[in-house]
Design a protein around this motif. Structure first.
Motif, PDB file in Angstrom:
ATOM      1  N   LYS A  28     -16.870  67.519  43.227  1.00  0.00           N
ATOM      2  CA  LYS A  28     -16.419  67.348  44.596  1.00  0.00           C
ATOM      3  C   LYS A  28     -14.930  67.001  44.605  1.00  0.00           C
ATOM      4  O   LYS A  28     -14.396  66.509  43.612  1.00  0.00           O
ATOM      5  CB  LYS A  28     -17.221  66.229  45.274  1.00  0.00           C
ATOM      6  N   PRO A  29     -14.243  67.247  45.729  1.00  0.00           N
ATOM      7  CA  PRO A  29     -12.837  66.868  45.810  1.00  0.00           C
ATOM      8  C   PRO A  29     -12.658  65.375  45.522  1.00  0.00           C
ATOM      9  O   PRO A  29     -13.499  64.546  45.910  1.00  0.00           O
ATOM     10  CB  PRO A  29     -12.465  67.193  47.254  1.00  0.00           C
ATOM     11  N   VAL A  30     -11.581  65.044  44.841  1.00  0.00           N
ATOM     12  CA  VAL A  30     -11.293  63.657  44.495  1.00  0.00           C
ATOM     13  C   VAL A  30     -10.701  62.956  45.721  1.00  0.00           C
ATOM     14  O   VAL A  30      -9.759  63.460  46.344  1.00  0.00           O
ATOM     15  CB  VAL A  30     -10.311  63.575  43.311  1.00  0.00           C
ATOM     16  N   VAL A  31     -11.263  61.798  46.071  1.00  0.00           N
ATOM     17  CA  VAL A  31     -10.786  61.018  47.217  1.00  0.00           C
ATOM     18  C   VAL A  31     -10.204  59.714  46.709  1.00  0.00           C
ATOM     19  O   VAL A  31     -10.848  59.000  45.925  1.00  0.00           O
ATOM     20  CB  VAL A  31     -11.931  60.725  48.211  1.00  0.00           C
ATOM     21  N   ARG A  32      -8.984  59.409  47.120  1.00  0.00           N
ATOM     22  CA  ARG A  32      -8.330  58.165  46.718  1.00  0.00           C
ATOM     23  C   ARG A  32      -7.848  57.424  47.956  1.00  0.00           C
ATOM     24  O   ARG A  32      -7.452  58.043  48.952  1.00  0.00           O
ATOM     25  CB  ARG A  32      -7.158  58.449  45.779  1.00  0.00           C
ATOM     26  N   HIS A  33      -7.895  56.101  47.886  1.00  0.00           N
ATOM     27  CA  HIS A  33      -7.445  55.236  48.974  1.00  0.00           C
ATOM     28  C   HIS A  33      -6.282  54.384  48.471  1.00  0.00           C
ATOM     29  O   HIS A  33      -6.400  53.720  47.438  1.00  0.00           O
ATOM     30  CB  HIS A  33      -8.573  54.325  49.460  1.00  0.00           C
ATOM     31  N   PHE A  34      -5.178  54.356  49.193  1.00  0.00           N
ATOM     32  CA  PHE A  34      -4.004  53.586  48.808  1.00  0.00           C
ATOM     33  C   PHE A  34      -3.661  52.603  49.926  1.00  0.00           C
ATOM     34  O   PHE A  34      -3.617  52.967  51.110  1.00  0.00           O
ATOM     35  CB  PHE A  34      -2.811  54.502  48.539  1.00  0.00           C
ATOM     36  N   LEU A  35      -3.443  51.346  49.529  1.00  0.00           N
ATOM     37  CA  LEU A  35      -3.126  50.272  50.465  1.00  0.00           C
ATOM     38  C   LEU A  35      -1.666  49.879  50.348  1.00  0.00           C
ATOM     39  O   LEU A  35      -1.110  49.857  49.239  1.00  0.00           O
ATOM     40  CB  LEU A  35      -3.997  49.042  50.191  1.00  0.00           C
ATOM     41  N   THR A  36      -1.071  49.552  51.464  1.00  0.00           N
ATOM     42  CA  THR A  36       0.311  49.076  51.459  1.00  0.00           C
ATOM     43  C   THR A  36       0.389  47.747  50.718  1.00  0.00           C
ATOM     44  O   THR A  36      -0.456  46.858  50.911  1.00  0.00           O
ATOM     45  CB  THR A  36       0.818  48.899  52.899  1.00  0.00           C
ATOM     46  N   ILE A  37       1.405  47.615  49.851  1.00  0.00           N
ATOM     47  CA  ILE A  37       1.621  46.368  49.107  1.00  0.00           C
ATOM     48  C   ILE A  37       2.664  45.539  49.847  1.00  0.00           C
ATOM     49  O   ILE A  37       3.761  46.017  50.134  1.00  0.00           O
ATOM     50  CB  ILE A  37       2.097  46.656  47.671  1.00  0.00           C
ATOM     51  N   ASN A  38       2.280  44.318  50.162  1.00  0.00           N
ATOM     52  CA  ASN A  38       3.225  43.391  50.784  1.00  0.00           C
ATOM     53  C   ASN A  38       4.035  42.698  49.695  1.00  0.00           C
ATOM     54  O   ASN A  38       3.549  41.789  49.023  1.00  0.00           O
ATOM     55  CB  ASN A  38       2.478  42.363  51.643  1.00  0.00           C
ATOM     56  N   ARG A  39       5.259  43.151  49.477  1.00  0.00           N
ATOM     57  CA  ARG A  39       6.085  42.627  48.402  1.00  0.00           C
ATOM     58  C   ARG A  39       6.645  41.259  48.771  1.00  0.00           C
ATOM     59  O   ARG A  39       7.108  41.053  49.911  1.00  0.00           O
ATOM     60  CB  ARG A  39       7.236  43.587  48.109  1.00  0.00           C
ATOM     61  N   PRO A  40       6.638  40.326  47.858  1.00  0.00           N
ATOM     62  CA  PRO A  40       7.213  39.002  48.138  1.00  0.00           C
ATOM     63  C   PRO A  40       8.683  39.123  48.509  1.00  0.00           C
ATOM     64  O   PRO A  40       9.458  39.809  47.849  1.00  0.00           O
ATOM     65  CB  PRO A  40       7.038  38.249  46.802  1.00  0.00           C
ATOM     66  N   GLY A  41       9.049  38.471  49.582  1.00  0.00           N
ATOM     67  CA  GLY A  41      10.441  38.462  50.008  1.00  0.00           C
ATOM     68  C   GLY A  41      10.864  39.685  50.769  1.00  0.00           C
ATOM     69  O   GLY A  41      12.021  39.786  51.212  1.00  0.00           O
ATOM     70  N   ALA A  42       9.946  40.676  50.954  1.00  0.00           N
ATOM     71  CA  ALA A  42      10.322  41.880  51.695  1.00  0.00           C
ATOM     72  C   ALA A  42      10.422  41.578  53.179  1.00  0.00           C
ATOM     73  O   ALA A  42       9.662  40.776  53.720  1.00  0.00           O
ATOM     74  CB  ALA A  42       9.293  42.982  51.455  1.00  0.00           C
ATOM     75  N   ALA A  43      11.373  42.197  53.813  1.00  0.00           N
ATOM     76  CA  ALA A  43      11.582  41.955  55.240  1.00  0.00           C
ATOM     77  C   ALA A  43      10.472  42.590  56.049  1.00  0.00           C
ATOM     78  O   ALA A  43       9.939  43.611  55.672  1.00  0.00           O
ATOM     79  CB  ALA A  43      12.913  42.545  55.653  1.00  0.00           C
TER      80      ALA A  43
END
Length: 531
Positions: free
Chosen positions: A516-531
């Motif tokens: 079957k087609p490969v399904v991937r989920h990506f989450l936004t990373i909250n970087r320390p000190g990022a505005a």
């Protein structure tokens, strides 16, 4: 499970909760029509200007245009019984204020329009909620019959309320008429307090107001079938609103009637609507939805043209019976088309959008036809509206209403997404990638099917969608879409319908990989000190 009614069209009335609330609703709507008759007629006493008289109609419908969508959202996130009680108290307060001002002789044009606007706010908040509670009151197999009975109840009130309001107004004055409306709200409040509704259960994926609001707008923006229904409704009601905006002046100036006669005219429309509702099953056997809507446009235009020639009073009553039948035909046809293309999870919000378009067209039409009446006179405005409705009806007939035969029941065929550890529901945005392998000779057909599926992605929660190819291997194609949070993506899993599953099956037919087609989920990373 069968969805056939267990005991015919009136089976829901055998269920006590529905019967009590239905009877209370009929009484409450009767009171509302009595109030509206009093307000419309009083405006003709305060001002003979067509624009001023039409402004009362606009003041009642404008809040529904502005607030129907927020009301649909509130319907889904608040306790519906308590919400309805609060709205009924608001509406009762409006009628109490009108009653006091009418009895003291202090009712002005601005006060009448302002209080009518407040009453419109109450109607806007109440409309989607009354529709949404029906499945709670009856068995599943009786839902369709219950919806039909609600429509019948509105038209019973429409046939009784205006006539009763006109007679009370002529015999006892506006104060008594408004007082009768207040009494009807007290009955509705008592019925709602009595209703033994089960408490809401906690749902881990329950939507907040703004999230639900955005989800409803996303679905509306991406649903092509709903766009057709909304356009057809906007065109029809923009022209047909002329008769409603100018009817008080038709009764008084063209036909020489009093308040009682105006109530009789509105009662004739209601009686015609009841007759139309009873004939609807037979009409549907002979005509499809497009034929019914065209017929409603033609009859409405003919009635408007007939009234412009100031016929005898008895003729006006007869033609308004036909108007009532045409009006209920148009309402049920367009509302049914909207219902048929909406899945349950967004039904309230989708219908709220439909109500927004309906009342927006009625509001703009009322203001526009009032201005036309000022310039061309009431007979001229009716004739212009009639010709416009005829032309628009035949042109729009070429744009067919959706058949509504797609299976919108959730398919629940998406597997749960793989996670390394629990993910907070409010984390996001989430990027979903689906990797396909498509052979070159299937590429065009695959991309066409994938483009069709993009609408499904957006309807069910995606705010961004796209498709890319691997520069090193063009047969490797990646579909991507984004949702605003992890919780919204989990809701997306529950929203996919059987019709969507069929569409996804067509896309997968072009995938040539062994797995079957490969399904991937990506989450936004909250970087320390990022505005």
């Amino acid at each position: 499970m069968s969805t056939k009614s267990s005991g015919g069209s009136f089976a829901p009335l055998a269920q006590p909760v529905f019967a009590v609330l239905w009877a209370a609703t009929v009484l409450g709507n009767t009171g509302s029509f009595m109030r509206d008759v009093a307000s419309s007629w009083l405006m003709t006493d305060l001002s003979a200007s067509p624009a001023a008289v039409a402004l009362v109609q606009a003041a009642g419908t404008l809040p529904i245009f502005l607030l129907a969508i927020p009301a649909g959202v509130l319907t889904d996130i608040l306790d519906r019984r308590k919400f309805l009680i609060a709205v009924q108290i608001l509406l009762a307060s409006v009628s109490v204020s009108l009653m006091v001002l009418a009895n003291t002789g202090m009712l002005s044009i601005s006060a009448l329009i302002g209080l009518t606007f407040l009453g419109g706010i109450g109607a806007a908040l109440m409309g989607p909620t009354w529709q949404a509670i029906v499945p709670e009151l009856v068995k599943r197999e009786d839902v369709k019959s219950a919806v039909a009975l609600n429509s019948l109840g509105i038209n019973i009130a429409r046939s009784i309320g205006p006539a009763a309001g006109g007679l009370l107004l002529a015999a006892f004055g506006a104060g008594v008429t408004y007082g009768a409306d207040v009494a009807s709200y007290l009955v509705v409040i008592a019925a709602l307090v009595w209703w033994p509704r089960a408490k809401n259960t906690n749902d881990a994926l329950a939507e907040g107001f703004f999230g639900a609001f955005r989800a409803g707008l996303r679905y509306t923006r991406a649903s092509k079938p709903l766009h057709v229904v909304l356009l057809r409704a906007a065109i029809f009601f923009a022209f047909a609103s002329a008769i409603w905006a100018l009817l008080p002046l038709v009764a008084r100036e063209l036909l020489g009637g009093d308040a009682g006669f105006y109530g009789i005219l509105l009662g004739a429309i209601g009686a015609g609507a009841i007759g139309g509702a009873l004939l609807m099953p037979k009409l549907r056997e002979r005509l499809n939805a497009d034929g019914l809507l065209l017929g409603a446009a033609v009859i409405t235009a003919l009635v408007m043209g007939a009234l412009s020639f100031a016929p005898p009073k008895w003729v006006a009553i007869i033609v308004l019976l036909f108007l009532g039948g045409a009006w209920i035909t148009a309402l049920t046809t367009l509302n049914g088309a909207a219902q048929a293309v909406l899945p349950n999870w967004v039904r309230g919000r989708g219908l709220a959008v439909y109500l927004t378009v309906f009342n927006g067209a009625m509001t703009a039409g009322s203001l526009g036809w009032g201005a036309v009446g000022e310039a061309a006179g009431v007979p001229g405005a009716l004739l212009i509206g009639a010709v416009g409705l005829l032309i628009a009806g035949f042109i729009m007939h070429r744009l067919k209403l959706p058949a509504g035969d797609a299976d919108m029941v959730p398919s629940n065929h998406w597997p749960e997404p793989l996670v390394a550890e629990p993910i907070a529901h409010d984390r996001g945005p989430v990027l979903i990638l689906i990797e396909y392998h498509v052979e070159k000779h299937h590429r065009t057909a695959f991309l066409h099917a994938l483009d069709e599926m993009s609408h499904e992605r957006r309807r069910d929660g995606a705010y961004g969608w796209g498709v890319t190819e691997d520069s090193a291997d063009p047969q490797k194609i990646v579909e991507w879409f984004m949702v605003e949070s992890w919780a919204e993506h989990l809701r997306q899993h529950k929203r996919v319908s059987n019709a969507d599953a069929d569409l996804q099956g067509q896309v997968l037919a072009y995938h040539s990989g062994t797995d079957k087609p490969v399904v991937r989920h990506f989450l936004t990373i909250n970087r320390p000190g990022a505005a």
